[in-house]
Design an enzyme around this catalytic site. Structure first.
Site, PDB file in Angstrom:
ATOM      1  N   CYS A 115      20.825  -0.579 -26.653  1.00  0.00           N
ATOM      2  CA  CYS A 115      19.811  -0.095 -27.606  1.00  0.00           C
ATOM      3  C   CYS A 115      19.128  -1.220 -28.382  1.00  0.00           C
ATOM      4  CB  CYS A 115      20.420   0.922 -28.562  1.00  0.00           C
ATOM      5  SG  CYS A 115      21.025   2.367 -27.675  1.00  0.00           S
ATOM      6  N   HIS A 257      15.847   1.450 -34.680  1.00  0.00           N
ATOM      7  CA  HIS A 257      16.290   2.135 -33.457  1.00  0.00           C
ATOM      8  C   HIS A 257      16.705   3.564 -33.812  1.00  0.00           C
ATOM      9  CE1 HIS A 257      18.484   3.457 -30.066  1.00  0.00           C
ATOM     10  NE2 HIS A 257      19.663   3.301 -30.639  1.00  0.00           N
ATOM     11  N   ASN A 287      17.737   9.715 -28.808  1.00  0.00           N
ATOM     12  CA  ASN A 287      17.994   8.280 -28.693  1.00  0.00           C
ATOM     13  C   ASN A 287      17.569   7.844 -27.283  1.00  0.00           C
ATOM     14  OD1 ASN A 287      19.126   5.756 -28.254  1.00  0.00           O
ATOM     15  ND2 ASN A 287      21.019   6.209 -29.350  1.00  0.00           N
TER      16      ASN A 287
HETATM   17  O1  UT7 Z   1      22.331   3.934 -29.848  1.00  0.00           O
HETATM   18  C1  UT7 Z   1      23.453   3.111 -30.045  1.00  0.00           C
HETATM   19  C2  UT7 Z   1      24.083   3.370 -31.332  1.00  0.00           C
HETATM   20  N1  UT7 Z   1      24.572   4.712 -31.370  1.00  0.00           N
HETATM   21  C3  UT7 Z   1      24.842   5.272 -32.529  1.00  0.00           C
HETATM   22  O2  UT7 Z   1      24.621   4.657 -33.552  1.00  0.00           O
HETATM   23  C4  UT7 Z   1      25.496   6.641 -32.567  1.00  0.00           C
HETATM   24  C5  UT7 Z   1      26.344   6.751 -33.797  1.00  0.00           C
HETATM   25  N2  UT7 Z   1      27.143   7.972 -33.882  1.00  0.00           N
HETATM   26  C6  UT7 Z   1      26.615   9.189 -34.118  1.00  0.00           C
HETATM   27  O3  UT7 Z   1      25.419   9.358 -34.174  1.00  0.00           O
HETATM   28  C7  UT7 Z   1      27.562  10.317 -34.378  1.00  0.00           C
HETATM   29  O4  UT7 Z   1      28.869   9.825 -34.554  1.00  0.00           O
HETATM   30  C8  UT7 Z   1      27.571  11.414 -33.264  1.00  0.00           C
HETATM   31  C9  UT7 Z   1      26.290  12.199 -33.334  1.00  0.00           C
HETATM   32  C10 UT7 Z   1      27.730  10.728 -31.899  1.00  0.00           C
HETATM   33  C11 UT7 Z   1      28.733  12.380 -33.457  1.00  0.00           C
HETATM   34  O5  UT7 Z   1      28.657  12.995 -34.730  1.00  0.00           O
HETATM   35  P1  UT7 Z   1      29.930  13.040 -35.673  1.00  0.00           P
HETATM   36  O6  UT7 Z   1      29.525  13.773 -36.872  1.00  0.00           O
HETATM   37  O7  UT7 Z   1      30.412  11.621 -35.846  1.00  0.00           O
HETATM   38  O8  UT7 Z   1      30.936  13.910 -34.848  1.00  0.00           O
HETATM   39  P2  UT7 Z   1      32.381  13.520 -34.295  1.00  0.00           P
HETATM   40  O9  UT7 Z   1      32.297  12.642 -33.117  1.00  0.00           O
HETATM   41  O10 UT7 Z   1      33.280  13.109 -35.414  1.00  0.00           O
HETATM   42  O11 UT7 Z   1      32.894  14.951 -33.828  1.00  0.00           O
HETATM   43  C12 UT7 Z   1      33.136  16.002 -34.761  1.00  0.00           C
HETATM   44  C13 UT7 Z   1      33.393  17.267 -33.974  1.00  0.00           C
HETATM   45  C14 UT7 Z   1      34.410  17.065 -32.857  1.00  0.00           C
HETATM   46  O12 UT7 Z   1      35.191  18.239 -32.733  1.00  0.00           O
HETATM   47  P3  UT7 Z   1      36.654  18.302 -33.371  1.00  0.00           P
HETATM   48  O13 UT7 Z   1      37.438  17.199 -32.734  1.00  0.00           O
HETATM   49  O14 UT7 Z   1      36.468  18.105 -34.847  1.00  0.00           O
HETATM   50  O15 UT7 Z   1      37.109  19.662 -32.983  1.00  0.00           O
HETATM   51  C15 UT7 Z   1      33.545  16.938 -31.641  1.00  0.00           C
HETATM   52  O16 UT7 Z   1      34.203  17.331 -30.455  1.00  0.00           O
HETATM   53  O17 UT7 Z   1      32.195  17.698 -33.364  1.00  0.00           O
HETATM   54  C16 UT7 Z   1      32.435  17.911 -31.969  1.00  0.00           C
HETATM   55  N3  UT7 Z   1      31.201  17.652 -31.242  1.00  0.00           N
HETATM   56  C17 UT7 Z   1      30.311  18.616 -31.005  1.00  0.00           C
HETATM   57  N4  UT7 Z   1      30.297  19.917 -31.322  1.00  0.00           N
HETATM   58  C18 UT7 Z   1      29.218  20.633 -30.924  1.00  0.00           C
HETATM   59  C19 UT7 Z   1      30.763  16.493 -30.709  1.00  0.00           C
HETATM   60  N5  UT7 Z   1      29.578  16.688 -30.117  1.00  0.00           N
HETATM   61  C20 UT7 Z   1      29.284  18.001 -30.279  1.00  0.00           C
HETATM   62  C21 UT7 Z   1      28.201  18.797 -29.883  1.00  0.00           C
HETATM   63  N6  UT7 Z   1      28.215  20.103 -30.234  1.00  0.00           N
HETATM   64  N7  UT7 Z   1      27.149  18.305 -29.210  1.00  0.00           N
END
Ligand code: UT7
Length: 337
Positions: A115, A257, A287
């Site tokens: 990215c 980004h 993204n």
């Molecule tokens: O481009 C390069 C740089 N990239 C970035 O900077 C990305 C940075 N990270 C993020 O944007 C976020 O961390 C994400 C959008 C990837 C994830 O969001 P989050 O709020 O950090 O969620 P998480 O990974 O902590 O997951 C929380 C919950 C999990 O379920 P449990 O374990 O609490 O039951 C995930 O399985 O949300 C669940 N989850 C979803 N639920 C519904 C993860 N993706 C989804 C989804 N729909 N699409």
């Protein structure tokens, strides 16, 4: 031209997204997710997805053609393609893009910084110009990121989309509108495992006994990346502002980004830049990796947020880990859509 005042000047911009738009509801029909989750955690409303068989080179050519038209140029001396989804592992995709753009037998190479790729490619282009190796460089960021996603991974499929954007750089003067200012680039390989495709490279080529099938797809530790992204983008943006001796209050537009709407908001807040001066089009494209910054610039031109004379900072963070920032005063450009 004296080398001390020679600079790479942005003189053309082009961008392109595949026509197929996939909404959050369409994803929710095939994955355990919802429009509400995706909007409230990422800010993405829909993304563009390349049709099966549409390769990164196709997107790169579309954006490159528009950038060349915007610059009113039919020839350049070098083409740099930032991508982490090349058409093939080997060779690089840039030479084929150059040929398809009718650019003859110019220097052409890929830059792989995920990215941050577009900012790294800009730095390479600026370096070729500063060294007198080239006078005009086409810099493209293009990714068919959906081609490396695990179809069953709701986290990554919710975020990423496909697209391409490009600028033309020409040799000019540091005092002109469009002259790229200093760069702040960095990397930290200790975080390599936070964003990666474990299989398929030279370390683990081909399928192996007992390996997880999902290891041939892109995977990201979202939480860890999120925390690193905010702190690092703030630090590298601050650094490039110091190098240019611009106070934060002088920034008309922060073009970050587009990884997550809440990263944009956290970065803007920590830098004390109001959100009206932080460009965001993640709702429309998600993204798009190396295409993210030039697609955001295109959006900025179309919606009128980006105007000639504006002091603009470009800043990125991504896999590697890698990051980079640069800045410029925005030039008068012909808009080609
Ligand atoms: O481009 C390069 C740089 N990239 C970035 O900077 C990305 C940075 N990270 C993020 O944007 C976020 O961390 C994400 C959008 C990837 C994830 O969001 P989050 O709020 O950090 O969620 P998480 O990974 O902590 O997951 C929380 C919950 C999990 O379920 P449990 O374990 O609490 O039951 C995930 O399985 O949300 C669940 N989850 C979803 N639920 C519904 C993860 N993706 C989804 C989804 N729909 N699409």
């Amino acid at each position: 031209m004296a080398l001390a005042t020679r600079a790479a000047v942005v003189c053309g911009l082009g961008w392109w997204t595949p026509p197929n738009v996939v909404t959050n509801d369409q994803l929710a029909a095939v994955l355990d997710t919802s429009d509400e989750w995706i909007r409230s955690r990422t800010g993405v409303v829909h993304r563009h997805v390349a049709d099966a068989g549409m390769a990164t080179s196709e997107l790169a050519v579309e954006a490159g053609q528009r950038a060349l038209k915007s610059a009113d140029l039919a020839a350049v001396d070098a083409l740099i393609l930032a991508t982490s989804t090349p058409d093939y592992h080997c060779p690089a995709t840039a030479p084929e893009v150059a040929t398809r753009l009718g650019l003859d037998v110019i220097a052409a190479f890929d830059v792989a910084a995920v990215c941050s790729g577009f900012v790294y490619a800009l730095a390479n282009g600026a370096g070729l110009i500063a060294a007198g190796i080239a006078d005009r460089v086409l810099v493209i960021g293009a990714d068919v990121f959906t081609s490396i996603l695990n179809p069953r991974d709701r986290t990554t499929r919710a975020i990423f989309g496909d697209g391409a954007g490009a600028v033309v750089l020409r040799a000019g003067n540091v005092h002109e509108l469009g002259a790229l200012g200093p760069f702040s680039l960095g990397s930290d390989g200790r975080g390599a495992n936070l964003i990666m495709i474990p299989d398929g490279g030279s370390r683990r080529p081909g399928p192996g006994a007992g390996r997880d099938e999902s290891d041939r797809y892109f995977a990201m530790n979202g939480k860890a990346v999120y925390r690193k992204a905010v702190a690092t983008i703030v630090a590298s943006t601050t650094r490039v502002l110091e190098l240019a001796e611009w106070p934060v209050s002088a920034v008309d537009l922060l073009v970050c980004h587009q990884a997550n709407q809440f990263i944009l908001e956290a970065v803007a807040s920590r830098l004390d830049i109001p959100m009206e001066r932080c460009l965001s089009n993640i709702d429309q494209v998600g993204n798009t990796a190396a295409a993210s910054i030039p697609l955001a610039l295109g959006y900025g031109l179309e919606c009128g947020a980006l105007r000639p004379g504006h002091r603009v900072v470009l800043t990125a963070f991504g896999g590697g880990l890698t990051w980079g920032a640069t800045l410029l005063r925005w030039p008068e450009l012909t808009c080609v859509t």
